[in-house]
Design a protein around this motif. Structure first.
Motif, PDB file in Angstrom:
ATOM      1  N   VAL A  50       0.849  -1.191   0.000  1.00  0.00           N
ATOM      2  CA  VAL A  50       0.000   0.000   0.000  1.00  0.00           C
ATOM      3  C   VAL A  50       0.886   1.242   0.000  1.00  0.00           C
ATOM      4  O   VAL A  50       1.822   1.351   0.805  1.00  0.00           O
ATOM      5  CB  VAL A  50      -0.940  -0.002   1.216  1.00  0.00           C
ATOM      6  CG1 VAL A  50      -1.742   1.294   1.288  1.00  0.00           C
ATOM      7  CG2 VAL A  50      -1.872  -1.208   1.168  1.00  0.00           C
ATOM      8  N   VAL A  51       0.579   2.167  -0.886  1.00  0.00           N
ATOM      9  CA  VAL A  51       1.369   3.399  -0.988  1.00  0.00           C
ATOM     10  C   VAL A  51       0.631   4.599  -0.411  1.00  0.00           C
ATOM     11  O   VAL A  51       1.258   5.600  -0.052  1.00  0.00           O
ATOM     12  CB  VAL A  51       1.791   3.671  -2.441  1.00  0.00           C
ATOM     13  CG1 VAL A  51       2.723   2.577  -2.928  1.00  0.00           C
ATOM     14  CG2 VAL A  51       0.572   3.787  -3.363  1.00  0.00           C
ATOM     15  N   SER A  52      -0.704   4.515  -0.303  1.00  0.00           N
ATOM     16  CA  SER A  52      -1.439   5.636   0.276  1.00  0.00           C
ATOM     17  C   SER A  52      -2.831   5.182   0.695  1.00  0.00           C
ATOM     18  O   SER A  52      -3.390   4.228   0.142  1.00  0.00           O
ATOM     19  CB  SER A  52      -1.553   6.802  -0.710  1.00  0.00           C
ATOM     20  OG  SER A  52      -2.354   6.441  -1.826  1.00  0.00           O
ATOM     21  N   VAL A  53      -3.342   5.872   1.697  1.00  0.00           N
ATOM     22  CA  VAL A  53      -4.732   5.696   2.134  1.00  0.00           C
ATOM     23  C   VAL A  53      -5.311   7.090   2.271  1.00  0.00           C
ATOM     24  O   VAL A  53      -4.844   7.896   3.082  1.00  0.00           O
ATOM     25  CB  VAL A  53      -4.818   4.951   3.476  1.00  0.00           C
ATOM     26  CG1 VAL A  53      -6.273   4.849   3.937  1.00  0.00           C
ATOM     27  CG2 VAL A  53      -4.187   3.568   3.377  1.00  0.00           C
ATOM     28  N   GLU A  54      -6.326   7.398   1.464  1.00  0.00           N
ATOM     29  CA  GLU A  54      -6.910   8.741   1.452  1.00  0.00           C
ATOM     30  C   GLU A  54      -8.414   8.659   1.622  1.00  0.00           C
ATOM     31  O   GLU A  54      -9.054   7.704   1.176  1.00  0.00           O
ATOM     32  CB  GLU A  54      -6.569   9.455   0.144  1.00  0.00           C
ATOM     33  CG  GLU A  54      -5.081   9.661  -0.085  1.00  0.00           C
ATOM     34  CD  GLU A  54      -4.788  10.348  -1.398  1.00  0.00           C
ATOM     35  OE1 GLU A  54      -5.761  10.623  -2.146  1.00  0.00           O
ATOM     36  OE2 GLU A  54      -3.601  10.605  -1.679  1.00  0.00           O
ATOM     37  N   GLN A  55      -8.964   9.677   2.271  1.00  0.00           N
ATOM     38  CA  GLN A  55     -10.413   9.733   2.420  1.00  0.00           C
ATOM     39  C   GLN A  55     -11.052   9.949   1.061  1.00  0.00           C
ATOM     40  O   GLN A  55     -10.567  10.726   0.231  1.00  0.00           O
ATOM     41  CB  GLN A  55     -10.820  10.850   3.372  1.00  0.00           C
ATOM     42  CG  GLN A  55     -12.308  10.851   3.703  1.00  0.00           C
ATOM     43  CD  GLN A  55     -12.643  11.833   4.815  1.00  0.00           C
ATOM     44  OE1 GLN A  55     -11.756  12.406   5.427  1.00  0.00           O
ATOM     45  NE2 GLN A  55     -13.935  12.010   5.076  1.00  0.00           N
ATOM     46  N   SER A  56     -12.156   9.231   0.828  1.00  0.00           N
ATOM     47  CA  SER A  56     -12.875   9.349  -0.438  1.00  0.00           C
ATOM     48  C   SER A  56     -14.361   9.258  -0.139  1.00  0.00           C
ATOM     49  O   SER A  56     -14.885   8.177   0.144  1.00  0.00           O
ATOM     50  CB  SER A  56     -12.452   8.236  -1.400  1.00  0.00           C
ATOM     51  OG  SER A  56     -13.199   8.288  -2.595  1.00  0.00           O
ATOM     52  N   GLY A  57     -15.041  10.401  -0.152  1.00  0.00           N
ATOM     53  CA  GLY A  57     -16.440  10.425   0.215  1.00  0.00           C
ATOM     54  C   GLY A  57     -16.614  10.010   1.662  1.00  0.00           C
ATOM     55  O   GLY A  57     -15.930  10.517   2.556  1.00  0.00           O
ATOM     56  N   SER A  58     -17.491   9.061   1.911  1.00  0.00           N
ATOM     57  CA  SER A  58     -17.703   8.573   3.280  1.00  0.00           C
ATOM     58  C   SER A  58     -16.774   7.426   3.631  1.00  0.00           C
ATOM     59  O   SER A  58     -16.820   6.905   4.749  1.00  0.00           O
ATOM     60  CB  SER A  58     -19.149   8.108   3.455  1.00  0.00           C
ATOM     61  OG  SER A  58     -19.448   7.054   2.546  1.00  0.00           O
ATOM     62  N   LEU A  74       1.988   4.988   6.514  1.00  0.00           N
ATOM     63  CA  LEU A  74       0.581   5.024   6.139  1.00  0.00           C
ATOM     64  C   LEU A  74      -0.278   5.697   7.193  1.00  0.00           C
ATOM     65  O   LEU A  74      -1.198   6.432   6.881  1.00  0.00           O
ATOM     66  CB  LEU A  74       0.064   3.603   5.882  1.00  0.00           C
ATOM     67  CG  LEU A  74       0.716   2.856   4.720  1.00  0.00           C
ATOM     68  CD1 LEU A  74       0.144   1.448   4.620  1.00  0.00           C
ATOM     69  CD2 LEU A  74       0.512   3.611   3.420  1.00  0.00           C
ATOM     70  N   SER A  75       0.008   5.415   8.448  1.00  0.00           N
ATOM     71  CA  SER A  75      -0.759   6.006   9.545  1.00  0.00           C
ATOM     72  C   SER A  75       0.164   6.882  10.374  1.00  0.00           C
ATOM     73  O   SER A  75       1.114   6.385  10.985  1.00  0.00           O
ATOM     74  CB  SER A  75      -1.360   4.903  10.428  1.00  0.00           C
ATOM     75  OG  SER A  75      -1.838   5.439  11.641  1.00  0.00           O
ATOM     76  N   ARG A  76      -0.104   8.173  10.400  1.00  0.00           N
ATOM     77  CA  ARG A  76       0.731   9.093  11.172  1.00  0.00           C
ATOM     78  C   ARG A  76       0.686   8.743  12.661  1.00  0.00           C
ATOM     79  O   ARG A  76       1.700   8.798  13.352  1.00  0.00           O
ATOM     80  CB  ARG A  76       0.261  10.532  10.954  1.00  0.00           C
ATOM     81  CG  ARG A  76       1.027  11.566  11.773  1.00  0.00           C
ATOM     82  CD  ARG A  76       0.622  12.979  11.413  1.00  0.00           C
ATOM     83  NE  ARG A  76       1.204  13.950  12.319  1.00  0.00           N
ATOM     84  CZ  ARG A  76       2.453  14.389  12.253  1.00  0.00           C
ATOM     85  NH1 ARG A  76       3.265  13.918  11.323  1.00  0.00           N
ATOM     86  NH2 ARG A  76       2.911  15.280  13.112  1.00  0.00           N
TER      87      ARG A  76
END
Length: 430
Positions: free
Chosen positions: A209-217, A242-244
């Motif tokens: 996994v390179v990123s986790v971003e909010q997308s809608g709900s 990935l998680s600060r």
């Protein structure tokens, strides 16, 4: 960064059938919950979510059980890396008792899954903690406290009883937990993975996994070759980025394990028990006899993340300082494992944001906490259970970055010095 195809060389990888690689995730997919990390916590979380009817995708950067989950000591017992005395001081007796019950549930979960999936995963029963200098009154108080306050029945062995089992003049009294047991952790990872898939979970390897971003709900989880639209995400890994919240709260700490050649009759000249063994050093040894009278020996906690030169010889030196009667056995395997530790020596379990969960920081606990965390997160996601909040009292404190790592390494050296001084002051018992 390319994923590792082959497992790191270890006795565990050499002593079980390695399944073929699972596919990498590609293209756009969707699920209820995306679990990041294919170690024991991630696999348990994915299994329990799938059993509850959730559509689950698990992403592993390398192979299932590739990290510390597949090459640790294999100990399963109740409790935490932090002492129960310190837990009581922090949260009070009633809350400490509730936390301890969760740890017991985690150990019993592993016991039940092993019996259900493959009893051969279980390699022995019992856990002995041996003292390196005479301390009978403190050990007796500890045994009494465990029974009185936590209902844990641990037996105290005197010097003679201890040395009948562990034939070394380095040891004095010991405690034995007969309900504890030990397993082949990599086989357990494989069994959990197969079972999770049988319940409908989709597992992908080589999918970093390179990123986790909010997308809608929900959230959009991206890998180099695919994306996953997930309602919720569970971080079950030790690596920052990935998680600060987890990156700030996690110290990468390495420990080392080595395995001897078959010792034959020499094994019983030193160790007359199939129980797993640890000592009371502040950064102690842990070991157990495994198949074909081999001795698996672990220890040497450090914040150094690279494998030292002559690791096998270093581990053999430690082993022979306890059991010189073993002679000069060949060390056939030696490896390191990188674990995550929090400053408070408790697991990191809880929310990191809306629809974002963490289940990590299991270094030093044994395998019970990986199961406990998976159960707690799955219950929270599927039924709104909030028992995970019991770990909020510990939080995710900042470890101090590279200065924190340096400070922890200095504290380990200080602990090792204190161990040596305590043992030198001890009056020898012949």
């Amino acid at each position: 960064m390319r994923a590792q195809v082959d497992y790191p060389r270890s006795w565990y990888a050499a002593s079980c059938a390695i399944p073929p690689p699972r596919p990498r995730i590609a293209g756009a997919r969707a699920c209820d919950v995306c679990v990041i990390g294919g170690g024991l916590a991630g696999l348990t979380t994915a299994l329990e979510l799938a059993r509850s009817g959730k559509d689950v995708i698990l992403l592993e950067a390398n192979r299932i059980g590739w990290g510390a989950s597949g090459r640790n000591g294999g100990f399963v017992s109740s409790g935490f890396a932090e002492s129960l005395t310190q837990v009581v001081r922090r949260v009070g007796l009633a809350e400490a008792q509730a936390l301890f019950r969760l740890s017991v549930e985690g150990a019993e979960y592993v016991r039940a899954r092993v019996a259900e999936l493959d009893p051969a995963i279980r390699t022995g029963d019992g856990w002995i903690v041996a003292t390196r200098y005479p301390d009978p009154s403190r050990q007796r108080r500890l045994v009494e406290m465990l029974a009185r306050d936590f209902g844990q029945q641990v037996e105290l062995l005197d010097v003679e009883q201890t040395r009948k089992l562990l034939k070394s003049r380095r040891y004095y009294e010991s405690r034995i937990d007969r309900k504890a047991f030990h397993i082949h952790p990599l086989r357990y990872c494989f069994a959990l993975a197969r079972h999770a898939e049988s319940q409908g979970a989709r597992l992908f390897e080589g999918s970093r996994v390179v990123s986790v971003e909010q997308s809608g709900s929900g959230h959009l989880v991206a890998t180099p070759e695919g994306t996953i639209a997930a309602g919720q995400v569970v971080f079950c890994h030790n690596h920052p980025g990935l998680s600060r919240t987890m990156a700030r709260a996690m110290l990468p700490v390495a420990t080392y394990v080595a395995v001897t050649e078959s010792l034959g009759e020499r094994a019983s000249d030193a160790i007359a028990t199939t129980a797993a063994v640890a000592d009371t050093r502040r950064a102690g040894n842990y070991y157990r006899l495994i198949d074909d009278n081999r001795l698996l020996w672990g220890g040497k906690i450090t914040t150094r993340v690279t494998e030292p030169n002559r690791l096998a010889e270093m581990m053999k030196h430690d082993m022979l300082s306890i059991y010189p009667q073993l002679g000069d056995p060949k060390m056939e395997f030696a490896w390191n494992g990188l674990m995550g530790y929090a400053l408070h020596k408790m697991p990191l379990i809880g929310k990191t944001g809306a629809g974002l969960w963490m289940a990590s920081g299991f270094g030093g606990h044994g395998l019970n906490t990986t199961a406990m965390a998976g159960l707690l997160i799955a219950r929270a996601v599927t039924g709104g259970d909030d028992e995970w909040r019991r770990f909020s009292a510990f939080g995710a404190p900042w470890v101090g970055g590279w200065l924190g790592r340096a400070g922890v390494q200095i504290s380990y050296w200080n602990m090792q010095l204190k161990d040596r001084l305590d043992e030198r002051r001890a009056a020898p018992i012949p």
